[in-house]
Design a protein around this motif. Structure first.
Motif, PDB file in Angstrom:
ATOM      1  N   LEU A   1      16.093  56.830  29.258  1.00  0.00           N
ATOM      2  CA  LEU A   1      15.155  56.922  28.206  1.00  0.00           C
ATOM      3  C   LEU A   1      15.451  57.363  26.827  1.00  0.00           C
ATOM      4  O   LEU A   1      15.229  56.602  25.751  1.00  0.00           O
ATOM      5  CB  LEU A   1      13.816  57.230  28.781  1.00  0.00           C
ATOM      6  CG  LEU A   1      12.556  57.356  27.925  1.00  0.00           C
ATOM      7  CD1 LEU A   1      12.308  55.818  27.705  1.00  0.00           C
ATOM      8  CD2 LEU A   1      11.468  58.035  28.695  1.00  0.00           C
ATOM      9  N   ARG A   2      15.998  58.495  26.826  1.00  0.00           N
ATOM     10  CA  ARG A   2      16.312  59.228  25.438  1.00  0.00           C
ATOM     11  C   ARG A   2      17.435  58.620  24.925  1.00  0.00           C
ATOM     12  O   ARG A   2      17.162  58.452  23.749  1.00  0.00           O
ATOM     13  CB  ARG A   2      16.421  60.775  25.924  1.00  0.00           C
ATOM     14  CG  ARG A   2      16.654  61.239  24.293  1.00  0.00           C
ATOM     15  CD  ARG A   2      17.001  62.823  24.658  1.00  0.00           C
ATOM     16  NE  ARG A   2      17.397  63.517  23.289  1.00  0.00           N
ATOM     17  CZ  ARG A   2      16.609  63.837  22.521  1.00  0.00           C
ATOM     18  NH1 ARG A   2      15.090  63.892  22.705  1.00  0.00           N
ATOM     19  NH2 ARG A   2      16.973  64.454  21.350  1.00  0.00           N
ATOM     20  N   PHE A   3      18.323  58.193  25.664  1.00  0.00           N
ATOM     21  CA  PHE A   3      19.382  57.493  25.091  1.00  0.00           C
ATOM     22  C   PHE A   3      18.927  56.017  24.232  1.00  0.00           C
ATOM     23  O   PHE A   3      19.152  55.737  23.146  1.00  0.00           O
ATOM     24  CB  PHE A   3      20.489  57.028  25.947  1.00  0.00           C
ATOM     25  CG  PHE A   3      21.785  55.924  25.588  1.00  0.00           C
ATOM     26  CD1 PHE A   3      22.592  56.520  24.776  1.00  0.00           C
ATOM     27  CD2 PHE A   3      21.705  54.814  25.795  1.00  0.00           C
ATOM     28  CE1 PHE A   3      23.726  55.590  24.254  1.00  0.00           C
ATOM     29  CE2 PHE A   3      22.614  53.791  25.320  1.00  0.00           C
ATOM     30  CZ  PHE A   3      23.342  54.346  24.717  1.00  0.00           C
ATOM     31  N   ALA A   4      18.190  55.284  24.971  1.00  0.00           N
ATOM     32  CA  ALA A   4      17.432  54.323  24.599  1.00  0.00           C
ATOM     33  C   ALA A   4      16.865  54.316  23.156  1.00  0.00           C
ATOM     34  O   ALA A   4      16.829  53.581  22.090  1.00  0.00           O
ATOM     35  CB  ALA A   4      16.606  53.153  25.449  1.00  0.00           C
ATOM     36  N   ALA A   5      16.001  55.745  23.218  1.00  0.00           N
ATOM     37  CA  ALA A   5      14.937  55.936  22.205  1.00  0.00           C
ATOM     38  C   ALA A   5      15.815  56.247  20.841  1.00  0.00           C
ATOM     39  O   ALA A   5      15.522  55.794  19.661  1.00  0.00           O
ATOM     40  CB  ALA A   5      14.127  56.941  22.731  1.00  0.00           C
ATOM     41  N   THR A   6      16.961  56.703  21.073  1.00  0.00           N
ATOM     42  CA  THR A   6      17.700  57.395  20.012  1.00  0.00           C
ATOM     43  C   THR A   6      18.422  56.237  19.244  1.00  0.00           C
ATOM     44  O   THR A   6      18.639  56.200  18.129  1.00  0.00           O
ATOM     45  CB  THR A   6      18.656  58.603  20.418  1.00  0.00           C
ATOM     46  OG1 THR A   6      19.466  58.111  21.465  1.00  0.00           O
ATOM     47  CG2 THR A   6      17.871  59.799  20.686  1.00  0.00           C
ATOM     48  N   LYS A   7      18.967  55.384  20.135  1.00  0.00           N
ATOM     49  CA  LYS A   7      19.622  54.237  19.714  1.00  0.00           C
ATOM     50  C   LYS A   7      18.644  53.332  18.836  1.00  0.00           C
ATOM     51  O   LYS A   7      18.958  52.705  17.933  1.00  0.00           O
ATOM     52  CB  LYS A   7      20.010  53.408  20.837  1.00  0.00           C
ATOM     53  CG  LYS A   7      21.593  54.116  21.427  1.00  0.00           C
ATOM     54  CD  LYS A   7      22.461  54.261  20.556  1.00  0.00           C
ATOM     55  CE  LYS A   7      23.382  55.198  20.523  1.00  0.00           C
ATOM     56  NZ  LYS A   7      24.367  55.410  19.432  1.00  0.00           N
ATOM     57  N   LEU A   8      17.266  53.258  19.358  1.00  0.00           N
ATOM     58  CA  LEU A   8      16.388  52.515  18.666  1.00  0.00           C
ATOM     59  C   LEU A   8      16.147  53.027  17.189  1.00  0.00           C
ATOM     60  O   LEU A   8      15.997  52.413  16.207  1.00  0.00           O
ATOM     61  CB  LEU A   8      15.071  52.034  19.270  1.00  0.00           C
ATOM     62  CG  LEU A   8      15.186  51.133  20.534  1.00  0.00           C
ATOM     63  CD1 LEU A   8      13.875  50.980  21.254  1.00  0.00           C
ATOM     64  CD2 LEU A   8      15.962  49.950  20.056  1.00  0.00           C
ATOM     65  N   VAL A   9      16.093  54.257  17.035  1.00  0.00           N
ATOM     66  CA  VAL A   9      16.005  55.086  15.865  1.00  0.00           C
ATOM     67  C   VAL A   9      17.140  54.655  14.910  1.00  0.00           C
ATOM     68  O   VAL A   9      16.897  54.360  13.631  1.00  0.00           O
ATOM     69  CB  VAL A   9      15.852  56.547  15.964  1.00  0.00           C
ATOM     70  CG1 VAL A   9      15.964  57.284  14.618  1.00  0.00           C
ATOM     71  CG2 VAL A   9      14.671  57.073  16.768  1.00  0.00           C
ATOM     72  N   GLU A  10      18.316  54.750  15.546  1.00  0.00           N
ATOM     73  CA  GLU A  10      19.381  54.132  14.537  1.00  0.00           C
ATOM     74  C   GLU A  10      19.513  52.741  14.335  1.00  0.00           C
ATOM     75  O   GLU A  10      20.332  52.330  13.342  1.00  0.00           O
ATOM     76  CB  GLU A  10      20.812  54.576  15.494  1.00  0.00           C
ATOM     77  CG  GLU A  10      21.040  55.991  15.724  1.00  0.00           C
ATOM     78  CD  GLU A  10      22.339  56.289  16.584  1.00  0.00           C
ATOM     79  OE1 GLU A  10      22.741  55.032  16.982  1.00  0.00           O
ATOM     80  OE2 GLU A  10      22.809  57.238  16.750  1.00  0.00           O
ATOM     81  N   GLY A  11      18.868  52.036  14.898  1.00  0.00           N
ATOM     82  CA  GLY A  11      18.647  50.447  14.659  1.00  0.00           C
ATOM     83  C   GLY A  11      19.804  49.873  15.385  1.00  0.00           C
ATOM     84  O   GLY A  11      20.349  48.686  14.877  1.00  0.00           O
TER      85      GLY A  11
ATOM     86  N   LYS B   1      18.186  44.369  21.714  1.00  0.00           N
ATOM     87  CA  LYS B   1      18.234  42.918  22.521  1.00  0.00           C
ATOM     88  C   LYS B   1      17.882  43.160  23.941  1.00  0.00           C
ATOM     89  O   LYS B   1      17.360  42.496  24.790  1.00  0.00           O
ATOM     90  CB  LYS B   1      19.233  42.306  22.441  1.00  0.00           C
ATOM     91  CG  LYS B   1      19.615  41.524  20.946  1.00  0.00           C
ATOM     92  CD  LYS B   1      20.948  40.712  20.643  1.00  0.00           C
ATOM     93  CE  LYS B   1      21.041  40.483  19.126  1.00  0.00           C
ATOM     94  NZ  LYS B   1      22.209  39.733  18.922  1.00  0.00           N
ATOM     95  N   VAL B   2      18.649  44.137  24.529  1.00  0.00           N
ATOM     96  CA  VAL B   2      18.527  44.143  26.092  1.00  0.00           C
ATOM     97  C   VAL B   2      17.059  44.786  26.553  1.00  0.00           C
ATOM     98  O   VAL B   2      16.693  44.264  27.384  1.00  0.00           O
ATOM     99  CB  VAL B   2      19.490  45.643  26.480  1.00  0.00           C
ATOM    100  CG1 VAL B   2      19.144  45.950  27.811  1.00  0.00           C
ATOM    101  CG2 VAL B   2      20.943  44.926  26.294  1.00  0.00           C
ATOM    102  N   LEU B   3      16.256  45.340  25.677  1.00  0.00           N
ATOM    103  CA  LEU B   3      15.163  45.937  25.954  1.00  0.00           C
ATOM    104  C   LEU B   3      13.936  44.921  25.928  1.00  0.00           C
ATOM    105  O   LEU B   3      13.138  45.266  26.810  1.00  0.00           O
ATOM    106  CB  LEU B   3      14.736  47.032  25.192  1.00  0.00           C
ATOM    107  CG  LEU B   3      15.303  48.457  25.200  1.00  0.00           C
ATOM    108  CD1 LEU B   3      15.082  49.323  24.357  1.00  0.00           C
ATOM    109  CD2 LEU B   3      15.179  48.969  26.699  1.00  0.00           C
TER     110      LEU B   3
END
Length: 681
Positions: free
Chosen positions: A210-220, A226-228
């Protein structure tokens, strides 16, 4: 117990050295970026897994050496390879190797890896250099701060490697994941946690931390987005959260996360890393760089070093060793020929053995010392860290022809072999730069062409052979420059990518690494000599000995090979070498460039050394010999290189590259031949 371990770290942090220590593999160790262009796999030596923890439990640990990266953002091929392996390769644990002399920069990747929630051990490498500078790192305190296992090691000396292997196996067995660290604060903290709440169910469905996905979305991060598979309303909310964060901080989304991570790194290293000065390697590197990367003298020094290497390779050392080996091979061939005659073997079979196998393979083997001497010097420059400096220095010049300094690494590797050079081009971030680099890489003269150069230059220009071969190498570079200028203004329009390169500290090359490097090249050369070249020599012998009705011919001009080669002679006639034997040798050279020499030895019915050279001087003029060498230098590479080219840039681009390279070779050879005639060569 079977476990799979990923070995991950920044470039030049000692990954491949540690890989070799753990697995006993012969992977080459380089001191410039781009050595590991794809994952390498080995088995960790079972001798490491001894003790109470492993009693009665055999451990089979597969170690995957992944490309050096600085982050998990999908901007470069190396980052994509590494991230894909972490998300879909199902590693049981990760060894994150850090350069202890530059720990702050290396910890940036560590924080991202911890977010992946994969069992992990940190290997703090180059601790011997830290100690030699009077510096220290409180490893236990740092491990407490990060709440993760940290093992101090010196991969080059093997210190701490056994403990590291045992620790990572235990972590993998117990599935001990890094504790979730919430080290962010302020607007970034709010953004990450708001996004985590927004995507919780999506991340769980896609099996993403979860945290990895959240920080990656912050980065754009587009691939994660696309995966989410967020709906439009969630997209809008995500954009609103990120915009609020950027407005609050007055910076963009990627800089906000980077600032947050580096601020946390500064806090935890303030009391755990104690520096009293630079390491000896860093001080020495600065002093050497004042000369070798000088604004004015850097390129002349590099050219001088390469000229010295070529002189020693093709003149003083390499040529003498090759002459000795050639004499030994000729003696063996003569002895075997005499023994077969005394035995009364069928003359046709004897001709196959002597004129086909022995003459073909022997004519190529005699040049092995020259090739190995060249590889020795190139490995010396590479392992010392000098080649990274040249890539940096060459960036300005390469930009003028449409490339960046990063293209210099595959171009340099191309002097050894085109296959790994083309594979190394995948480290280029820009698709345009990659295609342009692959198009001109075969103009960097690979080592397989050395036997051809040595044979013709010694036969036709015995007093100036080293200078002829140096001229061929320089000529290939000049043609590559001109070709780049043409391509950048036609089919590859655009600007090269920005070039960022870490300059590793100068280090004395490891004797073990040098021996492994040279022995690897020797094995590869011998393998080709006794497989591809041997098979090609036998095939050429049969085609030269039989006609289309499978009758033995009296003269080679009546053979099947002569019939085939005659179709090609009109193409090469304007270049000065219209003889069918030479055109046939060029065709067989597509299997491996060394087979040009073995084919000529078989077709001319000679042995190695002076006998073959004398036969060549009777066949063509010196002007035609220069033309022939020019064509060999530039025409399409071997089939192995063509296969890799197709894989890297696609079938259509590979076909266009093949035509472009061969047409360029024909034009240059025609020009060189007529210029040689004009000046009376």
């Amino acid at each position: 117990m079977n476990i799979r371990i990923a070995l991950i770290g920044n470039q030049n942090c000692g990954k491949t050295t540690l890989f070799n220590q753990l697995t006993g593999s012969n992977q080459h160790v380089g001191n410039f970026p781009g050595v590991t262009v794809e994952g390498k796999t080995g088995i960790i030596k079972t001798a490491f897994f001894k003790g109470e923890e492993f009693s009665g439990l055999p451990v089979h640990a597969e170690l995957v050496d992944l490309p050096g990266i600085y982050s998990l953002s999908p901007y470069t091929s190396e980052e994509i390879v590494t991230r894909d392996f972490l998300t879909s390769g199902n590693p049981d644990a990760v060894i994150n190797i850090l350069d202890a002399t530059n720990i702050e920069r290396n910890l940036y990747l560590t924080l991202q890896l911890m977010e992946m929630q994969i069992p992990m051990v940190v290997a703090l490498n180059m601790m011997d250099e830290v100690r030699s500078a009077g510096n220290s790192i409180d490893v236990d305190a740092l491990a407490d701060e990060l709440k993760i296992d940290i093992v101090p090691i010196s991969a080059n000396k093997g210190e701490g490697v056994s403990e590291l292997a045992q620790r990572v196996a235990i972590v993998a067995m117990k599935k001990r994941k890094p504790e979730k660290l919430d080290f962010c604060d302020g607007p970034v903290h709010q953004a990450i946690h708001s996004i985590a709440h927004l995507i919780d169910d999506h991340a769980a469905a896609m099996h993403l931390p979860l945290r990895f996905a959240a920080t990656k979305l912050v980065e754009g991060d587009e691939p994660i987005l696309k995966v989410l598979q967020l709906n439009q309303n969630e997209h809008d909310i995500l954009g609103h959260i990120v915009t609020e964060m950027e407005n609050a901080l007055g910076t963009d989304r990627e800089a906000a996360l980077a600032d947050m991570r580096y601020a946390y790194i500064a806090r935890i290293t303030q009391n755990t890393v104690h520096r009293h000065g630079e390491t000896k390697e860093q001080i020495r590197s600065i002093q050497i760089d004042n000369v070798l990367t000088h604004r004015i003298f850097a390129i002349p020094i590099f050219l001088g070093i390469m000229a010295l290497i070529f002189y020693l390779t093709f003149g003083l050392i390499g040529a003498a060793l090759s002459d000795c080996l050639s004499w030994g091979i000729d003696w063996i061939i003569a002895a075997v020929d005499e023994c077969l005659s005394l035995y009364g073997l069928n003359p046709l079979v004897q001709s196959l053995i002597i004129d086909g196998v022995f003459a073909g393979v022997g004519s190529v083997l005699s040049f092995m010392p020259t090739i190995l001497v060249l590889f020795f010097f190139l490995a010396l420059l590479e392992d010392s860290g000098y080649m990274a400096r040249i890539a940096f220095v060459m960036d300005t010049l390469l930009r003028k022809i449409g490339l960046s300094g990063k293209s210099f690494v595959p171009m340099l590797i191309g002097f050894g072999c085109s296959v790994p050079a083309i594979m190394a081009s995948r480290t280029l971030s820009s698709r345009r730069d990659k295609k342009l680099t692959v198009f001109i890489l075969p103009f960097m003269s690979c080592s397989a062409k050395l036997p051809v150069y040595a044979l013709f230059s010694t036969a036709f220009f015995p007093k100036h052979a080293p200078f002829v071969m140096i001229g061929l190498y320089i000529g290939g570079i000049i043609v590559a420059i001109l070709a780049s200028l043409l391509l950048r203004n036609t089919i590859f329009r655009g600007n090269p990518i920005p070039f960022v390169l870490e300059l590793p500290a100068y280090r004395l090359p490891s004797i073990r690494s040098m021996v492994l490097n040279i022995s690897e090249k020797a094995r590869d050369f011998l393998y080709r000599a006794f497989t591809v070249i041997c098979a090609a020599s036998v095939a050429v012998w049969f085609l030269r000995t039989l006609d289309i009705r499978l009758n033995v011919v009296d003269v080679a001009d009546e053979s099947m090979l002569a019939s085939i080669g005659s179709f090609l002679t009109p193409i090469f006639g304007p270049l000065g070498f219209g003889d069918w034997r030479l055109s046939t040798a060029l065709i067989t050279g597509l299997t491996a460039k060394e087979t040009v020499v073995s084919t000529l030895a078989v077709l001319l019915g000679t042995g190695t050394g002076t006998e073959l050279q004398s036969a060549l001087t009777m066949l063509i003029s010196p002007a035609a010999a220069i033309s022939f060498l020019s064509f060999v230098l530039l025409y399409m590479p071997c089939v192995a290189a063509l296969a890799v080219t197709r894989r890297e840039i696609g079938r259509r681009n590979a076909f266009v590259a093949m035509l472009f390279q061969t047409f360029t070779a024909w034009v240059v050879a025609w020009f060189v031949y007529h210029m040689a005639l004009f000046i009376g060569v």
